[in-house]
Structures are given as C-alpha cells and as structure tokens.
Design an enzyme around this catalytic site. Structure first.
Site, short mmCIF file in Angstrom:
data_model
loop_
_atom_site.label_atom_id
_atom_site.label_comp_id
_atom_site.label_asym_id
_atom_site.label_seq_id
_atom_site.Cartn_x
_atom_site.Cartn_y
_atom_site.Cartn_z
N ARG A 75 37.89 33.07 38.09
CA ARG A 75 36.60 33.15 38.92
C ARG A 75 35.58 33.75 37.82
O ARG A 75 35.82 34.75 37.52
CB ARG A 75 36.86 34.20 40.20
CG ARG A 75 35.40 34.25 40.87
CD ARG A 75 35.87 34.84 42.27
NE ARG A 75 34.68 35.21 42.98
CZ ARG A 75 34.05 36.39 43.01
NH1 ARG A 75 34.87 37.49 42.56
NH2 ARG A 75 32.96 36.69 43.48
N HIS A 119 26.19 36.05 41.54
CA HIS A 119 26.67 37.89 41.56
C HIS A 119 25.54 38.75 40.99
O HIS A 119 25.93 39.08 39.92
CB HIS A 119 28.01 37.60 40.66
CG HIS A 119 29.06 38.76 40.82
ND1 HIS A 119 30.33 38.55 40.93
CD2 HIS A 119 28.83 40.03 40.65
CE1 HIS A 119 30.96 39.50 41.10
NE2 HIS A 119 30.22 40.56 40.82
N GLU A 164 29.43 39.43 47.68
CA GLU A 164 29.54 40.71 48.40
C GLU A 164 27.87 41.12 48.73
O GLU A 164 27.15 41.86 48.31
CB GLU A 164 29.88 42.00 47.16
CG GLU A 164 31.37 41.72 46.96
CD GLU A 164 31.73 43.07 46.27
OE1 GLU A 164 30.91 43.98 45.88
OE2 GLU A 164 33.05 43.04 46.06
N ASN A 289 37.24 40.63 48.55
CA ASN A 289 37.34 41.69 47.51
C ASN A 289 37.68 42.81 48.11
O ASN A 289 37.04 43.45 49.01
CB ASN A 289 35.88 41.80 46.84
CG ASN A 289 35.31 40.32 46.08
OD1 ASN A 289 35.93 39.75 46.02
ND2 ASN A 289 34.29 40.54 45.46
N TYR A 291 39.16 46.83 47.51
CA TYR A 291 39.32 47.90 46.59
C TYR A 291 40.01 49.32 47.13
O TYR A 291 40.62 50.03 46.31
CB TYR A 291 38.19 48.11 45.79
CG TYR A 291 37.67 47.11 44.55
CD1 TYR A 291 38.22 47.10 43.40
CD2 TYR A 291 36.96 46.28 45.23
CE1 TYR A 291 37.95 46.13 42.63
CE2 TYR A 291 36.43 45.15 44.42
CZ TYR A 291 36.96 45.17 42.97
OH TYR A 291 36.71 44.32 42.03
N GLU A 349 38.83 39.44 44.56
CA GLU A 349 39.00 40.56 43.35
C GLU A 349 39.93 41.51 44.20
O GLU A 349 39.78 41.74 45.29
CB GLU A 349 37.42 41.16 43.41
CG GLU A 349 36.41 40.43 42.80
CD GLU A 349 35.02 40.90 42.51
OE1 GLU A 349 34.93 42.30 42.54
OE2 GLU A 349 33.70 40.34 42.51
C1 FCB Z 1 32.82 44.60 43.02
C2 FCB Z 1 31.88 43.61 42.35
C3 FCB Z 1 32.58 43.71 40.68
C4 FCB Z 1 32.67 44.82 40.33
C5 FCB Z 1 34.07 45.68 41.12
C6 FCB Z 1 34.73 46.93 40.39
O1 FCB Z 1 32.09 45.33 44.03
O2 FCB Z 1 31.88 42.50 42.84
O3 FCB Z 1 31.31 43.04 40.10
O4 FCB Z 1 31.81 45.85 40.00
O5 FCB Z 1 33.46 45.61 42.23
#
Ligand code: FCB
Length: 450
Positions: A75, A119, A164, A289, A291, A349
């Site tokens: 990607r 992006h 995002e 995405n 995290y 992500e």
């Molecule tokens: C996300 C972004 C990516 C990177 C990661 C850590 O929010 O999409 O570009 O910065 O975080």
C-alpha cells in the site's frame, strides 16, 4: 484453530511524502507538507521530506527487498503534485511515469499494489486557492482521481480515496500540528464535509471507469471512559463521535453523528439530503488503521470533544506514547461489522514506534515490535474467527521514514533505514513477519517470540 483465508493479503504500507524524497524533481509541484516542513519549528528535529528514504530513486531496491521478505501486497500513496503540479489542469507526464514504473516493478515481483490517492500532501497551488476548506476541492480531487484511474486501473486492483480524514481535520485544522497548520473550528467543520464530498466524487468517478475495488481508509481508536462517572462516559461518547463515527456514519449510513453539530455549534455547516445521499454511495471495502486505545475523562478545556486522554500506570506504551492494546483491534473490526454490516475490511495500517537499538554488527533486534505485531495479528485472526470479512493486513511501515511532525525521530519500520547512508537493514520484526507470511500465520504460534 482458524487460519487466515486463502487469498489473505500480507502487505506493508508507506506514503509518498514520508518516503519518496525528491519532492520537486522532474517537474513536480510543491505540496503542503513541503511548505510546512520547510517553515521553522513545525517539525521536532527541524527536518523535512527532501530526501526521506530516497525511495523516488531507490524504489526498485525497495520492491526487491519486499519480495525477499515474501510481502505480497504494497500500500503506497501517489503524490498529487507530482502528476498535476498545479493540482488541476496540466499533467506532468514524468510524475505519471514514476508511478507507472513503480507499479510495473511491483507486478513483476508478484506484489499486489494498493494505491492511496491522498495521504495528506495537497498541491500547494490548491492550498493557495483555499485547499480543503473550499467546496471546489471535491471537483479538484475527482479530476486527479480520474487521471490516476485512467493511467493505472488496468494494473491496480485496490484503490483508497483518502487516508485518515479525521487526522486531516484534527491535526491540520483544529490542532495545527500538521500541514496546513491551522487552528480554526469553522474551517475544520467545512473541511470535514468537503473531504466527504471529495471522497464521494472520487468513488463516483471510479464507477464510470474503474473495474476493481475502491474504499476509504480511516483511523479508529477504542475510546473508553476513565471512570464510571456519567461525565466521563459522555466525554468518551463525544470523542467516539468525533474520531470514529465522523466519516463512517455519513459514508455507510448516510447520517451525521448528532454529537458533531452540538460540538461544533454554529460552525457546523448545513448538509442537504442530496449531499448525504451522494456521500453514502457504496464502497467496496473499509480500510482500518489501528494503533492504540484512548481512555478519557471529561475536561471542558480540552479540544472540541472536551475529552482528555489519561495515561494508566502499568500499561505498555510505544515511543509515541500510544497505549498498546491489541484486543482493541478485534473490538474495532467487530464494531464495524455490527454497526455498518458485512463490508469487506482491510487493516491498512498497524504498527509501532520503538527506540530501536542497532547492535555493533548493524543488526536491529526489535523484540518489542515483534511482540506488538504478533499480538495484533492474533487479534486480527480472532476477528476473522468471529466472522469479520477481513481481507488483508498491511504493516506500518515497510521502512523507517519521515514521521510527520516528529521528523525522523520516530521509527516505525520493519526495515531500519540509516538516513546518513540510506542503507536498509531488515529488523527482527521483518524476519518475524516474513515467517508469518511464509507459514500463513502458523508462525504466530512459535514460542520463541512469546
Ligand atoms: C498514521 C498515518 C501514517 C503514519 C502512522 C504512524 O496516522 O496514516 O502516515 O504516520 O500514523
């Protein structure tokens, strides 16, 4: 034990401004991140994306590295200002040629491309005309999208419109930590709507010429109240509306979360029934995405949602200060299924920054990242067992890269990059991921990485 589906995509992700370098090469126009990172004090280490991973010149090596690792999908994002230096109008063939070479190289190496149109690197020429705050941005984006579909839909099976949108609104227009660095709630509210209209216009254009699949990529965060109090619970609900539902509700339900007009007050623009209908058109997948999780308490002084994140003692955090909460990945994927129905999903992500230590022999043994990946892949598998239509996983990121306002100080890569020499060294996490891919997930049971 459930294994991953037969056609599951094992991928890695990057974005244009974070890795390419050479942002003005071969006729490219300036983009807002170039402008923003060159202004003083916007980036922690005063760096910028002028060189980054020099991927613009080294993409062949990077693709070969992916092939060696067994990565089956990639990607990446395309830079709008490389192909349309003024954002609209005149096409820069050299920019298209770069992405054409990249896509061909991926296919030659049996790696499926997933292309993200946006992006975060808006052409500066469009920013100068009002950027995302201008309602004409939907037409600008559709023109760019069409150009890319015509050039690449014969070779690219997976398309993402916008990466995002929440981060664009919040970091770009509320907090001002990202380009274009604004702090203006009225503008933020307009941008929120304009991004949705732009997404819809690009999907619309795809239906006319595209033959494959297109979706939206959102960042999602489980948001839990820090206590049982009503105030904290309501704070969590407000932040959930702002962060998790702001874009998915309009796209998948045709509704605006009711908390948003309350939060933005008079700054919230009017949405016509016709606009909502257009925004709601079907997409082929949702890109997630993932995290971290947030625990929040009510705080009238904190941001639009009046919710302040609290940290918890004895909890693991990454170098970004993000709480590691792998079960949240399964929670989020299931939440999508429950709330929005059985839409296909990709984890577009997932990854973590840690203070990696290079050994004297140059190797990087990033045990915390191995653990992070393992836990999150196990959570993804649990979601599949529970019936989520999950089609693939993209690790963030293939390479250590330019991490926006943190510059090069935060490393997310599976592959270490020495920014002085551009030498790439796969970390232990790259080897681990490679084994997971080779064994279709069976290596997740390997106790040596427990
Ligand atoms: C996300 C972004 C990516 C990177 C990661 C850590 O929010 O999409 O570009 O910065 O975080």
């Amino acid at each position: 034990m459930t294994t991953f589906p037969a056609n599951f995509l094992w991928g890695a992700a990057t974005s244009a401004y974070q890795i390419e370098g050479s942002p003005l090469a071969d006729g490219a126009g300036e983009n807002i991140w170039h402008r923003f990172s060159h202004a003083p004090n916007n980036i922690a280490d005063q760096s910028n994306g002028d060189v980054a991973c020099d991927h613009y010149r080294r993409f062949r090596d990077d693709v070969h590295l992916m092939r060696e690792l067994g990565i089956g999908a990639y990607r990446f994002s395309t830079s709008w200002a490389r192909v349309l230096p003024e954002g609209v109008g005149r096409v820069n063939q050299a920019g298209l040629d770069f992405y054409s070479r990249l896509i061909d190289t991926l296919l030659e190496n049996h790696i499926q491309p997933m292309l993200t149109l946006y992006h975060w690197d808006l052409p500066q020429a469009l920013e100068d005309r009002g950027g995302w705050a201008d309602p004409r941005s939907a037409d600008w984006f559709a023109e760019y999208a069409q150009l890319m579909y015509r050039a690449f839909d014969d070779r690219v099976p997976l398309w993402c419109t916008i990466n995002e949108p929440w981060v664009i609104v919040d970091q770009g227009y509320v907090e001002g930590r990202h380009a274009p660095g604004r702090r203006d709630w009225a503008e933020a509210a307009a941008v929120s709507k304009n991004l949705l209209c732009a997404h819809a216009a690009a999907v619309d254009a795809y239906r006319a010429v595209g033959k494959h699949a297109i979706g939206l990529v959102v960042n999602l965060v489980p948001i839990h109240p820090a206590s049982d109090s009503d105030a904290d619970r309501q704070a969590a609900q407000r932040l959930d509306a702002y962060l998790n539902r702001q874009f998915l509700d309009p796209v998948l339900l045709g509704e605006v979360p009711p908390e948003l007009p309350q939060m933005f007050g008079a700054d919230w623009p009017n949405w016509t029934a016709d606009e909502l209908r257009r925004i709601r058109q079907p997409i082929d997948f949702v890109g997630v995405n993932y995290y971290l999780r947030l625990r929040v308490c009510d705080d009238p002084k904190t941001g639009l949602a009046r919710a302040r994140a609290v940290t918890q003692p004895n909890c693991p955090y990454t170098a970004m200060g993000w709480e590691i909460y792998s079960q949240g990945l399964a929670e989020i994927l299931l939440w999508i299924k429950e709330r929005y129905g059985d839409v296909p999903q990709y984890i577009t992500e997932n990854g973590a920054a840690f203070d990696d230590i290079s050994l004297p022999n140059g190797a990087v043994d990033d045990a915390p990242r191995v653990q992070y990946l393992k836990e999150h892949l196990v959570a993804a598998r649990r979601a599949i067992e529970a019936g989520v239509n999950l089609r693939g996983y993209f690790a963030w990121s293939l390479l250590d890269n330019f991490e926006w306002q943190c510059g090069y100080s935060k490393r997310f890569g599976l592959v270490h990059v020495d920014f002085a020499t551009q030498r790439r060294v796969p970390k232990s996490s790259a080897r681990f991921y490679s084994n997971v891919i080779r064994t279709d997930g069976a290596a997740l049971e390997d106790k040596t990485h427990a």
